[in-house]
Design a protein around this motif. Structure first.
Motif, short mmCIF file in Angstrom:
data_model
loop_
_atom_site.label_atom_id
_atom_site.label_comp_id
_atom_site.label_asym_id
_atom_site.label_seq_id
_atom_site.Cartn_x
_atom_site.Cartn_y
_atom_site.Cartn_z
N LEU A 297 40.59 30.00 35.03
CA LEU A 297 39.84 30.13 36.27
C LEU A 297 40.07 28.99 37.26
O LEU A 297 40.28 29.22 38.44
CB LEU A 297 38.34 30.27 35.97
CG LEU A 297 37.46 30.51 37.19
CD1 LEU A 297 37.83 31.82 37.86
CD2 LEU A 297 35.99 30.51 36.81
N ASP A 298 40.03 27.76 36.75
CA ASP A 298 40.18 26.61 37.65
C ASP A 298 41.52 26.70 38.38
O ASP A 298 41.58 26.55 39.60
CB ASP A 298 40.06 25.31 36.84
CG ASP A 298 39.83 24.11 37.75
OD1 ASP A 298 39.49 24.33 38.94
OD2 ASP A 298 40.01 22.97 37.30
N ASN A 299 42.58 26.98 37.65
CA ASN A 299 43.90 27.09 38.28
C ASN A 299 43.97 28.28 39.24
O ASN A 299 44.50 28.18 40.33
CB ASN A 299 45.00 27.25 37.22
CG ASN A 299 45.36 25.91 36.57
OD1 ASN A 299 44.72 24.89 36.84
ND2 ASN A 299 46.38 25.92 35.73
N LYS A 308 48.66 32.12 47.72
CA LYS A 308 49.82 32.81 47.17
C LYS A 308 49.44 34.21 46.68
O LYS A 308 50.12 35.19 46.96
CB LYS A 308 50.36 31.98 45.99
CG LYS A 308 51.81 32.22 45.73
CD LYS A 308 52.36 31.14 44.78
CE LYS A 308 53.52 31.74 43.98
NZ LYS A 308 53.55 31.28 42.59
N ARG A 309 48.31 34.26 45.99
CA ARG A 309 47.88 35.51 45.37
C ARG A 309 47.51 36.59 46.40
O ARG A 309 47.83 37.76 46.24
CB ARG A 309 46.69 35.21 44.47
CG ARG A 309 46.08 36.42 43.80
CD ARG A 309 46.65 36.64 42.44
NE ARG A 309 45.89 37.62 41.67
CZ ARG A 309 46.16 37.97 40.43
NH1 ARG A 309 47.17 37.41 39.78
NH2 ARG A 309 45.43 38.85 39.81
N VAL A 376 38.79 40.91 47.59
CA VAL A 376 39.42 40.36 46.40
C VAL A 376 38.35 39.66 45.58
O VAL A 376 37.72 38.71 46.07
CB VAL A 376 40.57 39.38 46.76
CG1 VAL A 376 41.23 38.86 45.48
CG2 VAL A 376 41.61 40.07 47.64
N ASN A 377 38.13 40.14 44.38
CA ASN A 377 37.12 39.54 43.50
C ASN A 377 37.73 38.43 42.66
O ASN A 377 38.95 38.29 42.60
CB ASN A 377 36.58 40.62 42.55
CG ASN A 377 35.36 41.28 43.14
OD1 ASN A 377 34.42 40.61 43.55
ND2 ASN A 377 35.37 42.61 43.18
N SER A 389 42.09 36.37 39.47
CA SER A 389 42.46 36.01 38.10
C SER A 389 42.80 37.26 37.30
O SER A 389 42.25 38.32 37.55
CB SER A 389 41.28 35.27 37.45
OG SER A 389 41.61 34.92 36.13
N ASP A 390 43.69 37.09 36.35
CA ASP A 390 44.04 38.22 35.48
C ASP A 390 43.22 38.20 34.19
O ASP A 390 43.31 39.10 33.38
CB ASP A 390 45.53 38.19 35.13
CG ASP A 390 46.39 38.54 36.34
OD1 ASP A 390 45.94 39.41 37.13
OD2 ASP A 390 47.45 37.94 36.53
#
Ligand SMILES: *[C@@H]1O[C@H](CO)[C@@H](O)[C@H](O)[C@H]1NC(C)=O
Ligand SMILES: *[C@@H]1O[C@H](CO)[C@@H](O)[C@H](O)[C@H]1NC(C)=O
Ligand SMILES: *[C@@H]1O[C@H](CO)[C@@H](O)[C@H](O)[C@H]1NC(C)=O
Ligand SMILES: *[C@@H]1O[C@H](CO)[C@@H](O)[C@H](O)[C@H]1NC(C)=O
Ligand SMILES: *[C@@H]1O[C@H](CO)[C@@H](O)[C@H](O)[C@H]1NC(C)=O
Length: 406
Positions: A297-299, A308-309, A376-377, A389-390
């Motif tokens: 999560l932090d990253n 980027k995402r 975006v959640n 996050s994945d």
């Protein structure tokens, strides 16, 4: 058993003889087989007869007390069927239970409340809604405008339900009354109100057994850990009567109006929900190992990673609303280079008058998020969600964590 008998209230638990005893009293169970049962039944008939004659009759002694008209209604022509029936789960959300003292986050309490409301819907009963929700200390806003008595009493860490939700709108789906309402007060004062206290009894039984159907008030002792533990069937889609988003749309009118104003100002916008706060915390386990609930999560929520995402989903130049629990004011500044970033702080003129704690703030922000063109959640909650996050959102883990922390 944590279930105590009190005057005019029946106490019924699934694994004691009390439930049976009361069924005999009401004459609703199968024909008793033993002699003792027969004697009890005959005695009962005589007692009921006396009841009608004297109209002053009351059961006394060791067994559960049944109010006069309680018996009359169940034996005679149930003339009250049209009357309102109530479901009561306790004076506060998750209370009785651990959270009478401790306080859960908004998501935690909403899961519990939704579970109770769903049962009321299933039983066709009016739910006696706890009149306040507790606000975890860390979610109180430091700088507060003057509060009205009837709103959120922060010194008590409680917020009126009516200051969070639209109870009238909610009642169109599940009738609710507040636990501090005159109606509920009157139910208490009425001598002929039949209460039945139940513990560990399944909702199907509550719905179909006459003795429960006829009680004016079912006083339910829900799971001691958290109310939502009663709703373990939530993975069974066809068993769900109230959608996950039910409470999210039952927003108190002033909060809903604030969300509308914000959406109007944002016009055409996209949104991000960035959960960091408690979720990125690292703590030392007994073994000495560092543990965190979400390793990535932090990253995943670093500003560079976010840029980027979201690049393929949100074109540069768009207005981007960010709802977040990140406390660093300048944390998202790097996103300014690509987007017109807006946060709750940019709308303080709208929010300050109606929002007094972070629960109310998030209730408003949820509506703003829902109104975004692209949202975006932090985590994926549904298959087609966009997420930062994945990792999978650990719902159960979060609950366990919250429940076990004392
Ligand atoms: C409901 O039942 C609990 C015990 O399970 C009892 O302590 C409480 O007083 C009851 N409340 C009402 C409103 O009857
Ligand atoms: C639900 O309860 C109301 C009274 O509160 C009654 O009028 C109605 O017929 C009930 N509906 C069903 C399906 O039992
Ligand atoms: C799911 O819920 C429905 C409706 O309550 C029920 O009929 C069905 O048996 C349940 N399925 C499972 C697998 O529990
Ligand atoms: C997070 O990023 C740091 C620095 O880029 C890297 O060293 C670390 O391994 C990353 N952590 C995870 C869990 O990916
Ligand atoms: C939002 O508020 C911040 C200061 O908190 C400000 O720097 C920024 O320009 C504002 N954004 C917009 C789009 O007005």
């Amino acid at each position: 058993m944590a279930c105590h008998r009190i005057t005019k209230r029946h106490c019924i638990t699934s694994n004691t003889g009390q439930s049976q005893a009361l069924e005999w009293v009401l004459g609703l169970s199968e024909a008793p087989t033993s002699k003792l049962h027969l004697v009890l039944c005959l005695t009962l008939l005589v007692l009921v007869a006396i009841c009608f004659i004297s109209l002053e009759f009351r059961f006394l002694g060791a067994g559960p007390r049944v109010s006069r008209s309680g018996i009359a209604n169940s034996v005679v022509q149930r003339r009250d069927v049209g009357e309102r029936r109530y479901l009561y789960w306790g004076p506060g959300i998750d209370c009785p239970g651990k959270y009478c003292v401790q306080c859960g986050g908004l998501g935690h309490q909403e899961s519990s409340l939704r579970c109770a409301l769903e049962e009321a819907l299933f039983l066709n009963r009016t739910f006696v809604l706890p009149s306040t929700m507790c606000i975890a200390k860390e979610h109180n806003n430091a700088k507060l405008p003057q509060l009205r008595e009837d709103q959120c009493r922060l010194e008590l860490n409680r917020c009126s339900m009516a200051a969070l939700y639209d109870l009238v709108l909610m009642s169109q789906t599940v009738p609710v009354i507040a636990s501090n309402s005159k109606e509920w007060h009157d139910i208490f004062l009425r001598k002929d109100t039949v209460f039945v206290q139940v513990e560990g009894i399944k909702r199907e039984e509550l719905k179909h057994k006459e003795m429960f159907r006829q009680a004016h008030v079912v006083n339910r002792t829900a799971n001691k850990q958290a109310w939502f533990m009663e709703c373990k069937n939530r993975h069974n889609q066809s068993a769900i009567m109230l959608s996950y988003s039910f409470l999210q749309t039952m927003v108190a009118p002033p909060l809903r109006a604030a969300a509308e104003l914000i959406k109007e100002e944002l016009k055409d916008y996209d949104a991000l929900h960035v959960r960091r706060g408690d979720k990125v915390k690292v703590h030392k386990a007994k073994s000495g190992a560092l543990r965190t609930m979400y390793a990535h999560l932090d990253n995943d929520t670093q500003p560079e990673a976010i840029l980027k995402r979201i690049k393929p989903w949100i074109p540069a130049g768009r207005t981007l609303y960010i709802a977040t629990d990140e406390r660093q004011v300048h944390y998202f500044d790097k996103l300014f280079s690509k987007y017109r970033v807006m946060k709750a702080k940019n709308f303080s003129s709208i929010l300050d008058t109606v929002v007094h704690n972070n629960y109310q703030l998030f209730i408003v922000e949820r509506l703003v998020l829902m109104g975004a063109k692209t949202l975006v959640n932090t985590w994926k909650e549904n298959a087609d969600d966009l997420s930062l996050s994945d990792e999978t959102k650990k719902k159960l883990h979060r609950w366990e964590h919250a429940v076990n922390s004392s």
